[in-house]
Design an enzyme around this catalytic site. Sequence first.
Site, PDB file in Angstrom:
ATOM      1  N   THR A   5       3.550  -5.717   6.364  1.00 33.42           N
ATOM      2  CA  THR A   5       4.168  -5.363   7.688  1.00 33.42           C
ATOM      3  C   THR A   5       4.387  -6.380   8.577  1.00 33.42           C
ATOM      4  OG1 THR A   5       1.945  -4.503   7.978  1.00 33.42           O
ATOM      5  CG2 THR A   5       3.510  -2.939   7.559  1.00 33.42           C
ATOM      6  N   GLY A  60       0.850  -1.211  -0.231  1.00 30.89           N
ATOM      7  CA  GLY A  60       0.073   0.120  -0.068  1.00 30.89           C
ATOM      8  C   GLY A  60       0.818   1.333  -0.052  1.00 30.89           C
ATOM      9  N   PHE A  61       1.650   1.475   0.860  1.00 36.16           N
ATOM     10  CA  PHE A  61       2.727   2.492   1.228  1.00 36.16           C
ATOM     11  C   PHE A  61       1.826   3.738   1.140  1.00 36.16           C
ATOM     12  CE2 PHE A  61       4.808  -0.823  -1.480  1.00 36.16           C
ATOM     13  CZ  PHE A  61       5.509  -1.417  -0.446  1.00 36.16           C
ATOM     14  N   ARG A  69      10.659  -1.131  21.654  1.00 37.87           N
ATOM     15  CA  ARG A  69      10.869  -2.709  21.670  1.00 37.87           C
ATOM     16  C   ARG A  69      10.566  -3.326  20.052  1.00 37.87           C
ATOM     17  NH1 ARG A  69       9.939  -6.050  25.589  1.00 37.87           N
ATOM     18  NH2 ARG A  69       8.580  -4.816  26.969  1.00 37.87           N
ATOM     19  N   GLU A 106       8.440   3.122   8.389  1.00 38.58           N
ATOM     20  CA  GLU A 106       8.658   4.139   7.466  1.00 38.58           C
ATOM     21  C   GLU A 106      10.217   4.676   7.955  1.00 38.58           C
ATOM     22  OE1 GLU A 106       4.304   5.643   6.862  1.00 38.58           O
ATOM     23  OE2 GLU A 106       5.260   6.747   8.368  1.00 38.58           O
ATOM     24  N   GLY A 139       0.767   1.259  12.977  1.00 37.23           N
ATOM     25  CA  GLY A 139      -0.040  -0.028  12.979  1.00 37.23           C
ATOM     26  C   GLY A 139       0.493  -1.054  13.991  1.00 37.23           C
ATOM     27  N   LEU A 192       9.171  -5.936  18.129  1.00 37.13           N
ATOM     28  CA  LEU A 192       8.304  -7.141  18.519  1.00 37.13           C
ATOM     29  C   LEU A 192       8.811  -8.276  17.807  1.00 37.13           C
ATOM     30  CD1 LEU A 192       5.125  -4.702  18.014  1.00 37.13           C
ATOM     31  CD2 LEU A 192       6.171  -5.661  20.197  1.00 37.13           C
TER      32      LEU A 192
END
Lengths: 192, 733
Positions: B471, B242-243, B617, B694, B512, B619
Amino acid sequence: MTTDMTDQRSAPGADPGDRAAQMRSTVRFTVNGEMREIEIDNRTTLLDALREHLRLTGTKKGCDHGQCGACTVIVNGRRVNSCLTLAVMQDGHEIETIEGIGAPDALDPMQAAFVEHDGYQCGYCTPGQICSARAVLDEIAAGIPSHVTGDLSARIEITEDEIRERMSGNICRCGAYANMMTAILQVSRGAP
Amino acid sequence: MDFNEPAGTNPADRGTVLGKSTPRIDGPLKTSGHAPYAYERHDVAEDQLAGYPVFSAIARGRITRIDSAAAEAAPGVVAVIRSTDMDVLGKHGMNVVPHFGGDEIRHYHQAVALVVAESFEAARAASGLVRVAYDAEGHADYDLSTHRDTAMARKAEPDQDVGDFAAAFAEAPVTLDETYTTPCQTHAMMEPHASIAQWDEEGRLTVWSSTQMVNWLVEGLCSAFDLDPDQVRVDSPFIGGGFGSKLFMRADSVLAALGARATGRPVKVALPRPAIANNTTHRARTIQRIRIGADRDGRITAIAHDGLSHTQPGGDGENSTAQTPFFYAGANRLITPRLVDLHLPEAHAMRAPGEASGLMALEIAMDEMAEKLGMDPVEFRILNDTQVDPGQPDRPFSDRNFVTCLRQGADRFGWADRNTTPGGRREGMWLIGHGMAGAYRGALTMNSGALVRLRPDGTAVVETDMTDIGTGSYTIIAQTAAEMLGLGVDQVEVRLGDSRYPVSSGSGGQFGAPSSTAGVYAACVKLREEIARRLGNVDAGSLDFADGRVTASGRSTSLAEIAADGEITAEDKVAFGEFQDDVLMATFAAHFVELAVHAGTGETRVRRMLAVCDAGRILNPLSARSQVIGGMVMGLGAALMEELAIDTGRGFFANHDLAGYEVPVHADIASQEVVFLDTLDPASTPLKAKGVGELGLCGIAAAVANAHYNATGLRIRDYPLTLDKVLEELPAI
Ligand code: FES
Ligand code: FES
């Protein structure tokens, strides 16, 4: 291949251009080892024959113009952009798509290596990349030179440069190239 | 759950699953071709028709007539929908230009009609038979650089005017005053925008689509078709990139819904690749004037950034000044984002909107300034680091480790060993250069909900309308639930992208990952409370979840036992409190690049790239690294090749496909290394995480440009750094 020029949907008295546009054919080819016969509009690309008629949607349409490689499949052992070839040209051919390479619970080594090394992100270019990656290793083994091959009479080594050059018809906008390289090299070494 | 203060120690800190490199749980589906993307949902609706749009051939004016008779009579055609047959349809609040309806043309390749047919081939052929007549506005000037005098302030961001920039700049012993330009760019995600739409007898609309923000698409469709949210369902489980291009409603879903309404059958529409650059959004071109004044020791005393970009009337363009109020210290500051109305296609968010293009300029300016000062560019940045908002010093950064990024990066890269004389290192035909740049990207958070089900077999399901656009959302959400419930990742099923699930943050602005996992955390806390209640009202905080069992005051019970009588569900959402406004939350990185420029042709080959990132952090280090290398690839494209070429007389992008708009390919990418600092940001989320999607793109293009300067001694301030811009001035071979 049989071609029927009198499609029932052609309007009577339609001009020849219209009739030509309505030409339909029956094509038989092997897809992932299975003989398939489909009756299609002659304008249908191999890509759309796979995606729309055979519902093998693993092969992707990124551009429909030969610019991205997302539609890469293997025809008679060679990779092609399936958006650039018509289905009616494939009569009698052997086609392999991503679905024929492995399944979610039985991945091929290249697919498994892509998962292990995160050689993808959105996944949309991925089936094409995997088809190309397997074909690239075959092409090198078969001694087919590329733009970066040095000595054309020597055995071609599997190098990062060779792989990069040969994979460059497959765009990945997510930019997973470096991870794909790790995956492809791992498979080329026969490592698990 | 209200997140009203920085997170303390909590179960997410255990790190048994979170923070561990975890292959994507959706990987087997994606690599075998079984992940269903929007246009491929043959299974969801019978008798689908194909729609093919007709696009405007002018940039501005009115449609005087659409003659669709020939198209309607063409074989296989079921319906032709014309824009002039209806009023302008409502749009989503984020859209600037409506997608369809009426006779006004506001940009090139605006959709003006849709042909719906029994097959894609029939629809495409008939679309060429639709004749559209226009009353076009005459020749206009679409060159941003000639419109400086009509520039307006941006409504979204005020100017920053701190201290007395003019006086401080005039007094500074060392100054820089340069102008930089960045071109229009297109997202070029690999999956075109696509939707299948179906209406039921009660007038409810279902759209299987490819969207980053499920709830925004629901809102958009409600506005376009005058529906209530409970009459619309959107489903988007897999998104082929998507970006920013798929942040909110686009023409594909509107056209599919119109086609389905007109024919009474499901209709699918994909935007043809050559229409995407002009029909959808793009990153706007920018012209940026940067002035920096410093004392002789290298301390910045004055900084001004004037950023100009274009927009359709009512939009926000590209705010290239986004980072400048916060990135470097300096008491006197003048930041002026400016906009010009142009009827180019709609300028809107593309990955790291603002910072991506702003840092392309600012980080060259910092390199130039360091050179003027005779300083190492790494040391110049370290000297001007700030731990507080420079314009509002009582507002600290929540957690800023930019200096560590710079030092670690310089060490690992071997920065000290580089040649410091521009154009001074040559290997055969290749000029070798090294460059670096800093990266800054804000760390937004968005409220986010989720529902967790504990099934009778002791496994869990998470449902949220969060999306995974590449992502890695599926996996980090599974990791979060697994950590909170003491399960393995393979014991958590994750269901995403369906508007029937709780509304999430969605995917955008690198918010997100931190936001959606915080929502899952909240739902899991609620589930833990319910489990505590069922265990006899024990204190939920005392429960220990591990290996599919929960232990309370020495007694261990399996989760399967607890849910034996039926599934237990818990739903909650995280709501981020105002305390976050009292701190500056951001992510940081330092980029280092080595490249070679061919002395004869000017061809640039990047040889290695290193990014050291500070984003709280991490993930899932495996997929986070992918996000960063992917951003670096896109930034390499921005530096060396990406540019939508504007036809400045007719107002459209001329190179509107993947042959004309070049993006990096395998051959462009050599070694990439990413290091994540081991940091936590308790102010950001309960998981102390920030996004990285990003960050990798921010700054990298300037690092390439600075390395290019180091290689050639030629300073290019006009992106992309194509070889025609250096060919004349390269040294003799
Ligand atoms: S879809 Fe065939 S090359 Fe892009
Ligand atoms: S994984 Fe998204 S384009 Fe390659």
